[in-house]
Write a protein that holds these residues in place. Structure first.
Motif, PDB file in Angstrom:
ATOM      1  N   ASP A  42       0.829  -1.210   0.000  1.00 30.45           N
ATOM      2  CA  ASP A  42       0.000   0.000   0.000  1.00 30.45           C
ATOM      3  C   ASP A  42       0.864   1.260   0.000  1.00 30.45           C
ATOM      4  N   GLY A  45       2.258   1.923  -3.377  1.00 25.94           N
ATOM      5  CA  GLY A  45       1.311   2.277  -4.427  1.00 25.94           C
ATOM      6  C   GLY A  45       0.774   1.130  -5.242  1.00 25.94           C
ATOM      7  N   THR A  50      -5.058   0.032  -4.224  1.00 26.50           N
ATOM      8  CA  THR A  50      -4.896   0.411  -5.630  1.00 26.50           C
ATOM      9  C   THR A  50      -5.450  -0.657  -6.566  1.00 26.50           C
ATOM     10  N   ILE A 139       3.540   1.365 -11.845  1.00 29.88           N
ATOM     11  CA  ILE A 139       3.465   1.418 -10.383  1.00 29.88           C
ATOM     12  C   ILE A 139       4.448   0.449  -9.720  1.00 29.88           C
TER      13      ILE A 139
END
Length: 251
Positions: A42, A45, A50, A139
């Motif tokens: 988390d 990201g 997400t 990400i």
């Protein structure tokens, strides 16, 4: 040379997480490992916050843990974790587990190593219930530490003549936010069926997750006691292996 990407989290073991011998239960230890992995994801990201809006989620596929000592209630524990690799649709995340040094003034290190862990994860498409490869997504860039923990992989075999068999129906409290049986619940039901005496010794836990179990299914836990521990195999109503595990004990 790449910068190390390691993360540390500290917890205090609760009374409700230990067993009758005042040692952290193995499935509660697994829960801490999962919580740490989720927290890091988390913060970087690419965690559940997400992935869930995109119809994706993380699932644990394999876990290997070596513990030289199990924590007691009210004891502080530090979990150091990092991502070894994201490759071939799998993410390998490693851990070291520490307890406080009781006499830091007379020793070099403030924390003492009491265990280590290697875990392997995948991303699941929640609608198709299939593993997907998304590690080329931006990400996931710049999150790899790369340090390897050497832990030989333990082979899981079919148990032809079990020492015992125990049924477990997957109920409401077993189901997690992904809609299937929580990873720790498999281990809980296996150790409820049979638990070897590993107290005061080095214990290794290996788990392979093969097929998700859903609400209402009945799992049969087959277990085989051995000279150095116990092996487990959980099968669903179709005879398919949902989860297999082994607890190995050494001095």
């Amino acid at each position: 040379m790449p910068m190390a990407k390691k993360y540390n989290y500290e917890y205090e073991i609760k009374y409700q997480e230990v067993d009758g011998k005042k040692k952290l239960r193995l499935f509660n230890l697994e829960n801490y490992l999962l919580e740490v992995a989720g927290t890091v994801a988390d913060e970087l990201g690419f965690g559940i916050k997400t992935l869930h809006p995109r119809g994706l989620t993380w699932i644990l596929t394999r876990l290997s843990v070596e513990m030289y000592e199990l924590p007691a209630p009210c004891q502080k524990v530090r979990f150091e974790t990092w991502i070894e690799s994201n490759a071939h649709m799998l993410s390998t995340r490693n851990f070291r587990i520490y307890k406080p040094n009781p006499d830091p003034s007379g020793r070099e290190n403030e924390w003492i190593l009491i265990g280590q862990c290697k875990s392997v994860w995948a991303v699941l498409d929640m609608q198709k219930r299939e593993i997907v490869n998304c590690f080329d997504d931006p990400i996931f860039a710049d999150c790899i530490d790369g340090e390897v923990i050497e832990m030989a992989r333990v082979r899981m075999t079919t148990i032809p003549e079990p020492t015992g068999v125990a049924p477990h129906k997957v109920v409401y409290s077993d189901i997690d936010y992904n809609g299937h049986c929580n990873s720790c619940q498999y281990l809980k039901t296996m150790t409820d069926a049979y638990l070897p005496d590993y107290y005061g010794k080095k214990v290794r836990l290996d788990i392979n997750y093969s097929k998700e179990a859903m609400l209402g299914e009945t799992l049969q836990t087959y277990y085989l006691t051995t000279e150095d521990g116990v092996q487990y195999q959980q099968k669903n109503e179709n005879g398919e292996t949902s989860c297999s595990a082994k607890i190995t004990i050494s001095c």
